[in-house]
Design an enzyme around this catalytic site. Sequence first.
Site, PDB file in Angstrom:
ATOM      1  N   GLU A 242       0.970  -1.086   0.017  1.00 22.21           N
ATOM      2  CA  GLU A 242       0.078  -0.021   0.240  1.00 22.21           C
ATOM      3  C   GLU A 242       1.034   1.315  -0.077  1.00 22.21           C
ATOM      4  O   GLU A 242       1.575   1.356   0.845  1.00 22.21           O
ATOM      5  CB  GLU A 242      -0.896  -0.042   1.197  1.00 22.21           C
ATOM      6  CG  GLU A 242      -1.663  -1.207   1.409  1.00 22.21           C
ATOM      7  CD  GLU A 242      -2.626  -1.638   0.449  1.00 22.21           C
ATOM      8  OE1 GLU A 242      -3.173  -0.587  -0.269  1.00 22.21           O
ATOM      9  OE2 GLU A 242      -3.012  -2.629   0.411  1.00 22.21           O
TER      10      GLU A 242
ATOM     11  N   CYS B 148      -2.260   9.500   2.510  1.00 18.53           N
ATOM     12  CA  CYS B 148      -2.217   9.007   1.361  1.00 18.53           C
ATOM     13  C   CYS B 148      -3.041   9.380   0.126  1.00 18.53           C
ATOM     14  O   CYS B 148      -2.749   9.437  -0.792  1.00 18.53           O
ATOM     15  CB  CYS B 148      -1.571   7.425   1.248  1.00 18.53           C
ATOM     16  SG  CYS B 148      -3.253   6.674   2.030  1.00 18.53           S
TER      17      CYS B 148
HETATM   18  N1  LIG Z   1      -1.573   3.406   0.428  1.00 14.51           N
HETATM   19  C1  LIG Z   1      -1.563   3.524   1.824  1.00 14.51           C
HETATM   20  O1  LIG Z   1      -2.326   3.060   2.403  1.00 14.51           O
HETATM   21  C2  LIG Z   1      -0.966   4.476   2.345  1.00 14.51           C
HETATM   22  C3  LIG Z   1      -1.080   4.703   3.848  1.00 14.51           C
HETATM   23  C4  LIG Z   1      -0.352   5.549   4.374  1.00 14.51           C
HETATM   24  C5  LIG Z   1       0.786   5.896   3.915  1.00 14.51           C
HETATM   25  N2  LIG Z   1       1.027   5.801   2.845  1.00 14.51           N
HETATM   26  C6  LIG Z   1       2.230   6.297   2.357  1.00 14.51           C
HETATM   27  O2  LIG Z   1       3.600   6.242   3.096  1.00 14.51           O
HETATM   28  C7  LIG Z   1       4.403   7.377   3.036  1.00 14.51           C
HETATM   29  C8  LIG Z   1       4.749   7.696   4.421  1.00 14.51           C
HETATM   30  O3  LIG Z   1       5.047   6.948   5.248  1.00 14.51           O
HETATM   31  P1  LIG Z   1       6.629   6.782   5.691  1.00 14.51           P
HETATM   32  O4  LIG Z   1       7.300   7.962   5.476  1.00 14.51           O
HETATM   33  O5  LIG Z   1       6.633   6.049   7.160  1.00 14.51           O
HETATM   34  O6  LIG Z   1       7.200   5.299   4.546  1.00 14.51           O
HETATM   35  P2  LIG Z   1       8.547   4.735   4.439  1.00 14.51           P
HETATM   36  O7  LIG Z   1       8.353   3.984   3.159  1.00 14.51           O
HETATM   37  O8  LIG Z   1       9.729   5.682   4.596  1.00 14.51           O
HETATM   38  O9  LIG Z   1       8.399   3.727   5.720  1.00 14.51           O
HETATM   39  C9  LIG Z   1       7.607   2.713   5.575  1.00 14.51           C
HETATM   40  C10 LIG Z   1       8.180   1.621   6.737  1.00 14.51           C
HETATM   41  O10 LIG Z   1       9.182   0.859   5.986  1.00 14.51           O
HETATM   42  C11 LIG Z   1      10.220   0.916   6.618  1.00 14.51           C
HETATM   43  N3  LIG Z   1      11.509   1.012   5.684  1.00 14.51           N
HETATM   44  C12 LIG Z   1      12.333   2.135   5.042  1.00 14.51           C
HETATM   45  N4  LIG Z   1      13.176   1.711   4.032  1.00 14.51           N
HETATM   46  C13 LIG Z   1      13.004   0.144   4.217  1.00 14.51           C
HETATM   47  C14 LIG Z   1      13.685  -0.809   3.383  1.00 14.51           C
HETATM   48  N5  LIG Z   1      14.628  -0.630   2.462  1.00 14.51           N
HETATM   49  N6  LIG Z   1      13.693  -1.949   3.474  1.00 14.51           N
HETATM   50  C15 LIG Z   1      12.594  -2.359   4.442  1.00 14.51           C
HETATM   51  N7  LIG Z   1      11.911  -1.687   5.259  1.00 14.51           N
HETATM   52  C16 LIG Z   1      12.048  -0.409   5.018  1.00 14.51           C
HETATM   53  C17 LIG Z   1      10.238   1.910   7.424  1.00 14.51           C
HETATM   54  O11 LIG Z   1      11.035   1.962   8.592  1.00 14.51           O
HETATM   55  C18 LIG Z   1       8.843   2.131   7.871  1.00 14.51           C
HETATM   56  O12 LIG Z   1       8.577   1.066   8.862  1.00 14.51           O
HETATM   57  C19 LIG Z   1       3.770   7.998   1.914  1.00 14.51           C
HETATM   58  O13 LIG Z   1       4.489   8.072   0.809  1.00 14.51           O
HETATM   59  C20 LIG Z   1       2.424   7.618   1.835  1.00 14.51           C
HETATM   60  O14 LIG Z   1       1.642   7.896   0.700  1.00 14.51           O
HETATM   61  C21 LIG Z   1       0.440   5.055   1.809  1.00 14.51           C
HETATM   62  O1  LIG Z   2      -2.733   7.676   4.671  1.00 12.66           O
HETATM   63  C1  LIG Z   2      -3.215   6.988   4.091  1.00 12.66           C
HETATM   64  C2  LIG Z   2      -4.471   6.420   4.624  1.00 12.66           C
HETATM   65  C3  LIG Z   2      -5.579   7.423   4.619  1.00 12.66           C
HETATM   66  C4  LIG Z   2      -6.931   6.992   4.946  1.00 12.66           C
HETATM   67  N1  LIG Z   2      -7.372   5.682   4.650  1.00 12.66           N
HETATM   68  C5  LIG Z   2      -8.101   4.941   5.216  1.00 12.66           C
HETATM   69  O2  LIG Z   2      -8.194   4.786   6.554  1.00 12.66           O
HETATM   70  C6  LIG Z   2      -8.597   3.640   4.365  1.00 12.66           C
HETATM   71  C7  LIG Z   2      -9.334   2.742   5.300  1.00 12.66           C
HETATM   72  C8  LIG Z   2      -8.768   1.778   6.056  1.00 12.66           C
HETATM   73  O3  LIG Z   2      -7.387   1.448   5.880  1.00 12.66           O
HETATM   74  O4  LIG Z   2      -9.238   1.098   6.775  1.00 12.66           O
HETATM   75  C9  LIG Z   2      -7.864   8.339   4.575  1.00 12.66           C
HETATM   76  O5  LIG Z   2      -8.237   8.052   3.410  1.00 12.66           O
HETATM   77  O6  LIG Z   2      -7.934   9.135   5.215  1.00 12.66           O
END
Ligand SMILES: NC(=O)c1ccc[n+]([C@@H]2O[C@H](COP(=O)([O-])OP(=O)(O)OC[C@H]3O[C@@H](n4cnc5c(N)ncnc54)[C@H](O)[C@@H]3O)[C@@H](O)[C@H]2O)c1
Ligand SMILES: O=CCC[C@H](NC(=O)CCC(=O)O)C(=O)O
Length: 491
Positions: A247, A281
């Site tokens: 994700e 995100c």
């Molecule tokens: N699509 C979704 O559901 C969703 C939800 C929330 C956040 N995000 C995304 O997450 C990002 C923000 O979160 P973040 O900065 O904590 O993400 P990140 O990718 O920096 O870190 C996520 C996790 O991966 C670990 N990690 C980092 N490098 C690694 C490697 N090389 N190997 C293994 N593990 C590693 C980190 O320690 C952390 O636990 C944004 O890009 C956001 O869009 C996506």
């Molecule tokens: O930052 C990423 C998640 C944002 C959040 N989405 C959800 O909570 C999805 C539902 C779930 O995972 O249960 C949002 O859209 O605010």
Amino acid sequence: MSGMNSIYINGQWQTGEGIEFTSLNPISNDVVWKKQGASIEQVKQAVAAAKQAQTEWALLGREKRVEITQRFATLLKENQTELARTISDETGKPTWEALTEVTAMANKVAISITAQDTRASTGNAYTGDNKNLHLTHRPHGVMAVYGPYNFPGHLPNGHIVPALLAGNTIVFKPSEETPKTAEESIKIWQEAGLPKGVINLVQGAKEVGVALGQAEIDGLLFTGSSTTGKILHKQFAGKPEVLLALEMGGNNPLIVNDNINVNNTVNVILQSAFLSAGQRCTCARRLIVIEGSNTDKLLIALKEKAAQLIADHPDADPEPFMGPVINANTKQALLKAQQDLIAKGGKALLEMTALDETSNLLTPAILDMTDAKDVPDEEWFGPLLQVYRVNDFSMAMKLANDTQYGLSAGLISDDATQQNQFLNTIRAGVVSINQPTAGASSELPFGGVGLSGNHRASALYAADYCAWPQSLMRGTATEELPTDLPRGVRK
Ligand SMILES: NC(=O)c1ccc[n+]([C@@H]2O[C@H](COP(=O)([O-])OP(=O)(O)OC[C@H]3O[C@@H](n4cnc5c(N)ncnc54)[C@H](O)[C@@H]3O)[C@@H](O)[C@H]2O)c1
Ligand SMILES: O=CCC[C@H](NC(=O)CCC(=O)O)C(=O)O
């Protein structure tokens, strides 16, 4: 449990033997948590403990697993004030918002139980008439769960709860920005009566994530940036036996038609772009406005109201709309991104500024990028909104889909033809019409296409990646087996 214990393996809290790290309050810079992370050996021990506990956990039966997760939900509600406080301390989120995060965690339990029943039942899920056919779902084994910092409770919980219900065991590696939230969540699982080894916690930064990815896991459930997700995807190439659910981020478009109610539309845009200081995100990153008589009015009203958004500490009075960004590096990177975009031809309708030297509070940025050149297709995870003015709906759709990502996308319009075309042609997993892009529902699947995910949507569909289907064709007694082959045998 002594104060320095940071790692939870096989039901025991231990001192970390890896690198010491700190989580800072992003407003005051006070130390919230400072302990040693896990060593590589401790990561291996955590995986071994999860492996050891898995068969018994799966054989315990679904009813008992449901009971424990429900107790977890009850305890979350009982501890919501403390857990929300910790979330706010580590992320700087407003208190009201941290409380909604804890509520989402508790609600996830009932949603996941229903989802498992309907999508990946551990009973007989076959619904046809053939008495010989059966369908059930089996756990993968040991699941590694990687969390991001922006929802340090809710997002890892969205993997952990369905994975546990399915009979998997967990090794949880939270974000290094939010270790205390993870520690408190694990204590609540402990109190809920999860048997030893069923959930394990390894704290640390990237090096712990790398070590966990190299251990003998059966699945890796990741929420984080596309940069890290791509590294993991490469790492697991040639390993089809490991379930990989990714994700990731997005460069999300929000299209606005001209014939709209300006005031209400401004509210939807602000909620889409700046909720959680743009650290969701699903936040809109690109506002695509269809030119018309309302355009100037809309952009002026947007700028005025964005300038009134309160960015402050979690329980400030008056209540803040948003908090800070997560750390000083992110703050500097966002200010630099703004400069770079202006250098590419962007015009600042509202300039992002640091509220002070020491905190990571930023004011929102709105940049008109209509005449800019070579704008990178990147996600800036903060309060930075780009605006594009286009002549018509087809140009708006073309621009909206001009991204390698595909997480969320929105349309603000009452035009039924536009709505229909938007739904049929937009490449995004989470779409909204006349609603903010941020604030997606846990009762629907949640995930993106393109660089935003790998088609293993979470939320309602997490049940699918937490278990594999086992199809059974069951005959009656051996006496009933055929006495001969049906054809092709020489007599
Ligand atoms: N699509 C979704 O559901 C969703 C939800 C929330 C956040 N995000 C995304 O997450 C990002 C923000 O979160 P973040 O900065 O904590 O993400 P990140 O990718 O920096 O870190 C996520 C996790 O991966 C670990 N990690 C980092 N490098 C690694 C490697 N090389 N190997 C293994 N593990 C590693 C980190 O320690 C952390 O636990 C944004 O890009 C956001 O869009 C996506
Ligand atoms: O930052 C990423 C998640 C944002 C959040 N989405 C959800 O909570 C999805 C539902 C779930 O995972 O249960 C949002 O859209 O605010």
